[in-house]
Write an enzyme that holds these catalytic residues in place. Structure first.
Site, mmCIF file in Angstrom:
data_model
loop_
_atom_site.group_PDB
_atom_site.id
_atom_site.type_symbol
_atom_site.label_atom_id
_atom_site.label_comp_id
_atom_site.label_asym_id
_atom_site.label_seq_id
_atom_site.Cartn_x
_atom_site.Cartn_y
_atom_site.Cartn_z
ATOM 1 C CD GLU A 1 -2.414 1.202 2.858
ATOM 2 O OE1 GLU A 1 -2.790 0.095 3.299
ATOM 3 O OE2 GLU A 1 -2.686 2.285 3.414
ATOM 4 C CD GLU B 1 -3.465 7.891 6.181
ATOM 5 O OE1 GLU B 1 -2.294 7.484 6.029
ATOM 6 O OE2 GLU B 1 -4.395 7.168 6.560
#
Ligand SMILES: *[C@@H]1O[C@H](CO)[C@@H](O)[C@H](O)[C@H]1NC(C)=O
Ligand SMILES: *[C@@H]1O[C@H](CO)[C@@H](O)[C@H](O)[C@H]1NC(C)=O
Ligand SMILES: *[C@@H]1O[C@H](CO)[C@@H](O)[C@H](O)[C@H]1NC(C)=O
Ligand SMILES: *[C@@H]1O[C@H](CO)[C@@H](O)[C@H](O)[C@H]1NC(C)=O
Ligand SMILES: *[C@@H]1O[C@H](CO)[C@@H](O)[C@H](O)[C@H]1NC(C)=O
Ligand SMILES: *[C@@H]1O[C@H](CO)[C@@H](O)[C@H](O)[C@H]1NC(C)=O
Ligand SMILES: *[C@@H]1O[C@H](CO)[C@@H](O)[C@H](O)[C@H]1NC(C)=O
Length: 356
Positions: free
Chosen positions: A138, A143
């Site tokens: 990932e 974020e």
């Protein structure tokens, strides 16, 4: 010892080839009125990060205008429901979309955004993952959560991938071990020193672009605020070289994390959840927000979510040397194969049932 041009040259010869830059050309664009055409909407409550949200279907997202293209700007809006009243014990509607295409090693994705979601309880991300996570890894390009001011970039992998000798402008958040088993799956995060990389200042600077390189030599992220976007991107050029981008903001060289081992083709994802494992953990929440994540924010009329939206001009995917790195997951031919399988299966069953 004074350096001579000759000794500089021999040093340059020892520098890894990646510093010389890699050329990439455009292979895919998500933009304008067709932005939402090739994404899957999750269509289920957040059973991934325990957020107090429902990731709605495409139909609901469209009819309740949680995912739409703003005709005045031609940009995609992806947002949390800020107009409905949520009662105690209920969840709030929001969106999670995943690209139908997967992108192989040798790809770069460039997300051009004018606004990212922020505010207490809000946890947005623009990221990618392989379908069999944690196998295949990932990559979190963008974020953060609550009232934090800086973007955080992270890898999550199977055990054995570490961030070693990065060339980057960010600082390590805590661990350099990317294993999902280390440190409660916090991953190997780094934080952008620039406070225009998230929140209200990101929006005030008219956003910017996040460039994610998924290469055999390593994984890197660059961030450019609107005023400093390189010309190849602001002019929508069909190719660029990483040599024009300068030092990345985040970098995980393949030496500490064998990219070919830990990463497989990636689906691109946008999502916004509320509270949940990271943003809603009481100690994390208290770092930048007052009150209680669920009862003081999610519950209520939604007016606290007026900033909980992505405003995306485009996502463009580039590929090394003009070789296409698109691995299609849900294309028409794959669907046809499975339809024929069902037809043959039914034919076989009726033949078998008709036997006595
Ligand atoms: C979440 O729900 C979906 C839909 O029911 C299901 O396919 C998936 O396995 C669930 N995921 C987890 C992690 O529970
Ligand atoms: C930082 O990493 C260490 C070691 O991996 C871990 O024990 C600790 O809980 C982490 N701290 C935070 C705030 O994540
Ligand atoms: C952050 O980005 C903004 C906008 O490009 C720029 O004006 C500022 O100097 C940068 N700050 C730092 C600390 O790099
Ligand atoms: C950018 O360029 C590509 C082809 O190079 C083109 O398909 C696309 O429409 C352009 N996008 C914009 C916003 O001009
Ligand atoms: C929504 O709730 C907030 C906090 O309870 C309140 O201040 C605000 O007036 C409400 N807005 C509307 C439109 O009812
Ligand atoms: C909801 O948020 C949008 C911005 O995302 C804003 O334009 C709109 O006015 C808000 N709606 C209400 C009812 O406050
Ligand atoms: C891309 O082109 C460069 C220069 O011609 C070459 O060194 C490299 O091996 C090529 N990479 C791929 C994946 O084809």
């Amino acid at each position: 010892m004074p350096s001579t041009p000759l000794s500089l040259l021999s040093v340059a010869a020892l520098i890894p080839f990646s510093l010389a830059g890699t050329s990439y050309s455009l292979v895919k664009e998500y933009a304008g009125s067709t932005f939402f055409d090739e994404w899957d909407f999750y269509g289920h409550f957040d059973n991934l990060t325990n957020g107090d949200t429902i990731f709605v279907t495409k139909d609901v997202a469209t009819s309740s205008r949680l995912a739409y293209v703003d005709p005045s700007t031609n940009r995609a809006i992806i947002k949390v429901d800020n107009t409905s009243t949520v009662l105690f014990n209920d969840k709030r509607n929001t969106v999670r979309i995943s690209s139908k295409d997967e992108f192989e090693v040798g790809s770069v994705w460039v997300a051009d955004m004018y606004h990212v979601p922020f505010g207490c309880s809000v946890w947005p991300a623009f990221w990618s993952q392989a379908p069999n996570w944690p196998i295949g890894g990932e990559i979190d390009t963008f974020e953060h959560w609550n009232s934090e001011l800086h973007n955080q970039m992270t890898l999550h992998t199977e055990p054995g991938c570490n961030q070693i000798s990065p060339v980057q402008t960010s600082t390590v958040v805590n661990s350099t071990d990317c294993s999902h088993l280390d440190n409660s799956n916090a991953g190997c995060s780094v934080m952008d020193p620039n406070d225009s990389s998230y929140g209200a200042k990101f929006a005030a600077a008219q956003g910017g672009i996040f460039v994610t390189e998924y290469a055999e030599s390593g994984i890197s992220v660059w961030f450019f605020s609107r005023a400093s976007v390189p010309k190849s991107f602001s002019s929508n050029a069909s190719s660029f070289s990483t040599s024009d981008l300068g030092t990345p903001v985040a970098n995980w060289p393949t030496g500490g994390c064998a990219v070919d081992t830990f990463f497989k083709s990636q689906n691109l994802i946008f999502d916004i959840t509320l509270c949940g494992d990271a943003a809603g953990a009481p100690a994390v929440f208290a770092q930048t927000c007052p009150g209680t994540c669920y009862t003081d924010y999610v519950v209520g009329n939604g007016s606290v979510y007026n900033n909980a939206y992505f405003d995306v001009a485009s996502v463009r995917v580039y590929s090394v040397n003009g070789t296409t790195t698109i691995a299609r997951k849900n294309d028409a031919s794959a669907l046809q194969v499975s339809i024929w399988r069902v037809v043959f299966l039914l034919a076989g069953m009726s033949y078998w049932l008709s036997m006595d």
